[in-house]
Design an enzyme around this catalytic site. Structure first.
Site, short mmCIF file in Angstrom:
data_model
loop_
_atom_site.label_atom_id
_atom_site.label_comp_id
_atom_site.label_asym_id
_atom_site.label_seq_id
_atom_site.Cartn_x
_atom_site.Cartn_y
_atom_site.Cartn_z
N GLU A 289 0.87 -1.18 0.00
CA GLU A 289 0.00 0.00 0.00
C GLU A 289 0.91 1.23 0.00
O GLU A 289 2.11 1.12 0.23
CB GLU A 289 -0.91 0.01 1.22
CG GLU A 289 -0.19 0.20 2.54
CD GLU A 289 -1.13 0.36 3.73
OE1 GLU A 289 -2.11 1.11 3.59
OE2 GLU A 289 -0.88 -0.25 4.77
N ASN B 10 -11.05 -3.79 4.34
CA ASN B 10 -9.81 -4.01 5.08
C ASN B 10 -10.10 -3.83 6.56
O ASN B 10 -10.66 -2.80 6.95
CB ASN B 10 -8.74 -3.00 4.66
CG ASN B 10 -7.45 -3.16 5.46
OD1 ASN B 10 -6.83 -4.21 5.43
ND2 ASN B 10 -7.07 -2.12 6.20
N GLU B 11 -9.74 -4.79 7.35
CA GLU B 11 -9.85 -4.71 8.81
C GLU B 11 -11.21 -4.17 9.26
O GLU B 11 -11.29 -3.25 10.07
CB GLU B 11 -8.71 -3.87 9.37
CG GLU B 11 -7.36 -4.53 9.19
CD GLU B 11 -6.22 -3.83 9.90
OE1 GLU B 11 -6.37 -2.66 10.30
OE2 GLU B 11 -5.16 -4.47 10.06
#
Ligand code: AHR
Length: 635
Positions: free
Chosen positions: A36, A342-343
């Site tokens: 990322e 994400n998460e």
């Protein structure tokens, strides 16, 4: 005569391998990379662009990273540009310098491609040079004519001489003609890139990454996928096409992304490493807690994800497949897995289950063969279990950032893991040194030391042994710019500046493990393993796993010695005849040993060719070490 005291060693550890049974099959996608925009991973990192703030959008009030050069020169920002993607320009009278990302790399016979978008009242040529910070040494120079009153894109190239020195203490300077004012809307300078791709990547970093033989690339994040606000999510559509059409966007890591590393560049990057893309799609949750709840309001985001998938795998007859072909890649990419968010365990509103169902159903309806990954794994770490009862994800993504000790403790985590649930993708993990990974960040890193590499390798033995349930795993973060201000995350795998790169001990350990993955596990038992202790708790001091490569009749035995003393291992191998020659590759060093840009070879792999091997033999593995023993067998 001196008395040489015997070295106090632990009694031997017995390692028994049985090659008769076929073992569990090892996931062909077990190890990959996660990436990322963090720590200047792309801008100022892998993405080879050398001009910092090339479109003058990093700061609307001042021309950050640009400075007037020469007596009487002046520069000013103006909110006028060719179009919405380039709304700002830099007016230059005289000369202007760009400092690059902590310098501009120079070496003999270097070729640079310069492109500018500019306008000027008078058409006199400008001079571009790559020169020392005081301007006394000019390493390469060119003149660019053809300016006009309208916005024009002009390109040229610069080349250094064969006797030029290697340095990163250089800047790019643009000088206008006498009395002339030039308006720049974009200035871009590229060195030669990996495989000479236009808008491509740094060759040295790409070589390091490709040499790990990653099976997949997870992108675009991480928090970078989510953004601080929903409006700041990874804007994949505006990352396509020529760079001047990409406005960039704010990243959650404190700086603006140029989006030069766009969706197609991510895909090509994975292709260039021989890895499959693992695409994470934005799923309606941003880091500030903003949530788009399941229902009609989420449809736009689901459609955005379907379009994105179509860009990756759609045929030329589809809207987005056609766009990919027009962008230069007619062939669909080999996408197998899509991650939803994400998460999302951090979304305390409890909306993920509904959001996941909406994405899951839409993705499966259109692409039944794609595996859909949920991001609420890692129950231990997130402290909550999300049932996802209405749809069973194909995989759950679990993230583990832990102290060295806790990571070693997790080496056995999957030995007893519930096999009835979804398969596991350990989509982010890293040992973070001593103590809690979140405190004392400023004292940790920037890269893992030998003790963390040992903990990382111990954890990887557990991943490999349990690859019937753990299908994929990737460390994070991958990259860090080592200049002051370049790092946001404490511990990172690979470091660099404008000129050089360095692999941490953990990078070397991971590369060693990732390039020696067999196709099946081998039944193994260890006995007489001494414990290590942190004063309160005890863990095994030696970790191991074994796999076989059936095609090449090789057996790889991974051995991690976390003890502070050398350890003898007595091997007993049943079920195949072992050739007498083999080899070990070992990394070892003091606990705090690290590699650095100016000392990249403190921890290095040592290869030993062995003879005299057979069904029973002994080897000594050094204190605090990671070893792969390769045996040649008859089956
Ligand atoms: O790897 C750094 C960050 O850690 C990632 O962006 C995020 O997913 C995790 O919390």
């Amino acid at each position: 005569m001196f008395f040489i005291p015997p070295i106090l060693q632990q009694p031997p550890v017995s390692l028994h391998l049985d090659l008769r049974a076929s073992g569990k099959s090892v996931s062909p996608s077990l190890f990959g990379l996660m990436t990322e925009e963090i720590n200047y991973s792309y801008d100022g990192g892998l993405y080879a662009e050398l001009v910092r703030n090339r479109a003058f959008l990093d700061d609307r009030r001042r021309a950050a990273h640009w400075a007037a050069v020469g007596e009487g020169s002046s520069i000013s920002l103006e909110q006028i540009g060719p179009d919405a993607a380039r709304p700002t320009s830099l007016n230059v009278q005289g000369g202007v310098a760009n400092e690059g990302y902590w310098g501009i790399p120079v070496h003999p016979h270097a070729l640079y491609r310069l492109s500018i978008i500019a306008s000027a009242e008078s058409g006199g040529p400008i001079t571009a040079s790559i020169e020392s910070p005081d301007g006394r040494v000019v390493y390469a120079q060119c003149r660019m004519g053809g300016l006009g009153k309208d916005w024009r894109k002009l390109t040229s190239s610069l080349r250094t001489a064969g006797d030029c020195k290697t340095t990163k203490d250089a800047r790019l300077v643009l000088r206008t003609g006498a009395g002339q004012t030039v308006h720049f809307a974009q200035v871009s300078l590229f060195p030669e890139t990996f495989l000479r791709r236009p808008n491509g990547n740094r060759p040295d970093l790409m070589e390091m990454l490709a040499s790990m033989k990653p099976q997949f690339l997870r992108f675009p994040g991480g928090n970078y996928l989510e953004g601080n606000r929903v409006a700041d999510r990874f804007p994949w559509k505006q990352t396509l096409g020529p760079i001047e059409t990409r406005p960039g966007h704010p990243s959650p890591w404190g700086y603006r992304s140029s989006d030069g590393m766009g969706l197609l560049e991510f895909l090509q990057w994975s292709e260039d490493m021989g890895a499959k893309p693992v695409l994470a799609v934005f799923a309606g949750y941003a880091l500030n807690g903003e949530v788009v709840k399941a229902g009609p309001g989420l449809d736009t985001y689901v459609q955005e994800a379907l379009d994105e998938i179509e860009y990756v795998i759609g045929g030329p007859e589809t809207t987005w497949g056609k766009r990919r072909a027009a962008d230069g890649h007619p062939k669909p990419f080999p996408l197998e897995c899509v991650e939803v968010g994400n998460e999302d365990g951090f979304d305390k509103s409890g909306s993920y289950e509904g959001r996941f169902v909406q994405f899951y159903d839409a993705i499966k309806a259109k692409y039944p063969n794609l595996k859909v990954i949920a991001t609420t794994g890692g129950q231990d770490w997130l402290g909550a279990k999300f049932p996802l009862s209405r749809r069973k994800p194909d995989l759950v993504d679990e993230h583990y950032y832990a102290s060295d000790w806790d990571m070693m403790a997790m080496a056995s985590k999957y030995d007893t893991y519930d096999r009835k649930g979804p398969e596991v993708f350990v989509g982010e993990w890293a040992s973070q040194g001593l103590g809690d990974p979140w405190t004392g960040r400023e004292k940790k890193g920037p890269m893992p030391d030998m003790a963390s590499a040992v903990a990382d390798a111990a954890f990887m033995t557990g991943l490999e042994r349990n690859s019937d349930i753990v299908k994929m795993a990737c460390y994070a973060p991958l990259l860090v710019n080592l200049n002051p201000g370049g790092r946001q995350w404490a511990v990172n795998l690979i470091g660099y500046d404008a000129l050089s790169t360095v692999g941490s001990p953990s990078y070397l350990a991971q590369k060693l493990f990732m390039t020696t993955v067999g196709d099946h596990t081998v039944a193994m038992s260890l006995s007489n393993v001494p414990n290590q202790t942190d004063g309160n708790r005890a863990l095994p001091g030696v970790f191991a796993s074994a796999t076989r490569d059936s095609k090449h009749k090789l057996v790889y035995i991974k051995l991690v010695n976390a003890l502070s003393s050398d350890q003898t291992i007595e091997f007993e191998i049943q079920g195949a005849s072992v050739q007498s020659n083999g080899s070990t590759t070992t990394l070892h060093g003091a606990p705090r040993a690290v590699n650095a840009l100016n000392q990249p070879l403190i921890v290095v792999p040592e290869v030993k060719h062995l003879t005299g091997l057979g069904s029973m033999f002994r080897q000594i593995i050094p204190a605090l070490s990671v070893t792969v023993l390769t045996l040649h067998c008859d089956r």
